[in-house]
Design an enzyme around this catalytic site. Structure first.
Site, PDB file in Angstrom:
ATOM      1  N   ASP A  73      -0.988  -5.046   3.561  1.00  0.00           N
ATOM      2  CA  ASP A  73      -0.805  -5.094   2.110  1.00  0.00           C
ATOM      3  C   ASP A  73       0.631  -5.453   1.740  1.00  0.00           C
ATOM      4  O   ASP A  73       0.946  -5.602   0.550  1.00  0.00           O
ATOM      5  CB  ASP A  73      -1.200  -3.758   1.467  1.00  0.00           C
ATOM      6  CG  ASP A  73      -0.450  -2.576   2.058  1.00  0.00           C
ATOM      7  OD1 ASP A  73      -0.701  -2.273   3.232  1.00  0.00           O
ATOM      8  OD2 ASP A  73       0.365  -1.962   1.361  1.00  0.00           O
ATOM      9  N   GLY A 106       3.571   7.430 -10.128  1.00  0.00           N
ATOM     10  CA  GLY A 106       3.745   6.090 -10.676  1.00  0.00           C
ATOM     11  C   GLY A 106       5.176   5.711 -10.979  1.00  0.00           C
ATOM     12  O   GLY A 106       5.435   4.654 -11.556  1.00  0.00           O
TER      13      GLY A 106
END
Length: 503
Positions: free
Chosen positions: A256, A125
């Site tokens: 995406d 992350g």
């Protein structure tokens, strides 16, 4: 409550069905520190805040949301290098709210590198300082070139290392965008609808959201969904043409990574071309050349076909009619792209608009570039200087190391150009050349030099480059040393042949 809560409102994305997002608990940075804050963008957005505002550093480094709000990570699917992935989503990003600018346009405020989310897929992350500064540089370069793009409000160093083979400084980027809805978001909605067998409930909800925010003129129209699709097709055609006109290669045109708002988004292994090569690829993960320079328009059309597939149930209750309407609309991509590219090249070359001879001349220009491998940006820059009265050798020097045949081709090109551009209205066309041919671009070697220096704590090269990129059509300040010339192409030892994603 943070000092920023009075301008940052709850994201309208939360009005969508809950399938489209998940709560995102960001991970506060242990020692946040401003690397760069975009004061110019802050002013455009009408923000009263700046880098000295109490609480802003904490908010934009991944600190807790302001009272009463919840950060969210967005869900989407995608075709990655042509391969279907049913669930991607924001693995290291969080939407923290929206801003309404003075002109009434609503912008998402999105943190990138703020910690793992539900969609992290075993990732940490986090983001490296280099990757976030690359996005900052390139997005601001695109804005300076007047190409629709997401923007970067700030980059904050977290004070924590990020591991990508070795340890790198960590950072969080604040991205500003008209929308974070992607083609992959619609693919996700259609996939969810099909899996739950509930009809196009999610697809319709997402389309209504996009129309209300970006295309309100289509709301409630009989064929509003088809008009929405047609507008997305037209925007993407114009956008890719604008990329081509400055030699930009996105690098990862997955579904995406295509915004329905028609903005350039997700700057990973992107690059600007130096020596012309229509098959140029920089991305380290594009071994097959799927997203090469000359493949960008076909891939954009392919991506838009995937969008049409997701939207088909909204076009007509009859599947055959819906498919025909989608195909007819998508067929508009190529002529729109060709028109935008052709008109842009007429401006770059100083040609008379819609002259019957332009098409053959432009085809010859592409052949000359391919044969010579001339520097793409300098080709147009030196032609502009020649048009303004400089001597021909400055342009012809670009071909000095090519074959005699190519040098003859270049001389003929210049002679033909003189004939095509003659006319009393040339001064106005010269002004268009100057406004269309950048002097400074985010050349890959300059970007790498700025990133390497920033990793060592020296921001001077980054700030100097970003300042020049704000006004790319103006001569930059004279360099103190010849090797600092931002207009010059890379020397052989400076050439960047590969760029990386950063995840």
């Amino acid at each position: 409550m943070t000092a920023t809560s009075h301008f940052l409102r709850e994201t309208s994305y939360r009005a969508l069905p809950p399938e489209f997002f998940a709560a995102a608990t960001v991970s506060p940075a242990p020692a946040p520190e401003w690397v760069v804050f975009n004061d110019g963008l802050a002013a455009e957005l009408g923000l009263p805040e700046n880098a000295a505002t109490p609480g802003l550093l904490q908010l934009l480094s991944g600190g807790p949301p302001s009272e009463g709000r919840e950060n969210i990570a967005l869900a989407y699917s995608g075709h990655q290098f042509g391969q279907w992935n049913p669930l991607l989503g924001d693995g290291r990003a969080a939407m923290i709210g929206e801003i309404v600018a003075p002109d009434g346009v609503t912008y998402d405020v999105h943190l990138k590198g703020s910690g793992p989310t539900k969609f992290a897929r075993r990732g940490d992350g986090r983001a490296t300082l280099s990757a976030m500064l690359r996005e900052y540089i390139v997005s601001e370069a695109m804005a300076g070139l007047k190409i629709p793009t997401t923007r970067a409000l700030a980059v904050v160093a977290t004070g924590a290392p990020v591991y990508r083979e070795t340890a790198h400084p960590g950072a969080v980027l604040t991205r500003i965008a008209r929308s974070h809805v992607r083609v992959g978001t619609f693919e996700y909605a259609a996939n969810e609808d099909a899996r739950r067998n509930q009809g196009p409930v999610l697809t319709r909800a997402l389309a209504d959201h996009c129309i209300a925010r970006h295309f309100p003129e289509f709301a409630g129209q009989k064929d509003g969904y088809l008009a929405f699709y047609a507008s997305v097709v037209a925007r993407q055609a114009r956008l890719v043409a604008q990329w081509m006109l400055v030699g930009f290669i996105h690098g990862v045109m997955n579904t995406d990574n295509m915004s329905i708002a028609g903005e350039s988004i997700d700057f990973g292994p992107c690059a600007f071309m130096d020596a012309y090569n229509r098959r140029q690829v920089f991305s380290s993960i594009d071994a097959a050349g799927r997203y090469a320079f000359n493949r960008q328009a076909p891939i954009a059309s392919w991506n838009l076909a995937r969008l049409a597939e997701a939207l088909l149930p909204l076009f007509d209750d009859d599947d055959a009619v819906a498919l025909r309407r989608a195909q007819e609309t998508l067929e508009g991509f190529q002529p729109a792209y060709v028109a935008a590219l052709g008109q842009g090249l007429e401006r770059k070359l100083g040609l008379k608009p819609r002259d019957a001879a332009n098409e053959d001349f432009i085809a010859g220009m592409w052949r000359l570039l391919e044969n010579s491998k001339a520097d793409f940006t300098l080709f147009f820059r030196r032609l502009t200087l020649f048009a303004a009265g400089s001597n021909a050798p400055a342009f012809l020097d670009l071909f000095a190391e090519t074959s005699a045949e190519t040098r003859e081709e270049a001389a003929k090109f210049l002679a033909d150009w003189r004939g095509l551009t003659a006319g009393d209205d040339f001064p106005s066309r010269l002004a268009l050349m100057r406004a269309s041919n950048p002097i400074v671009i985010a050349r890959n070697h300059r970007v790498e030099q700025a990133l390497n220096a920033a990793n060592e704590g020296d921001l001077a090269p980054l700030l100097r480059l970003c300042a020049a990129l704000k006004t790319p059509f103006e001569d930059p300040a004279p360099p103190e040393k010849p090797e600092d010339d931002l207009e010059a192409p890379p020397r052989p030892e400076e050439r960047v042949v590969e760029t990386f994603c950063g995840t």
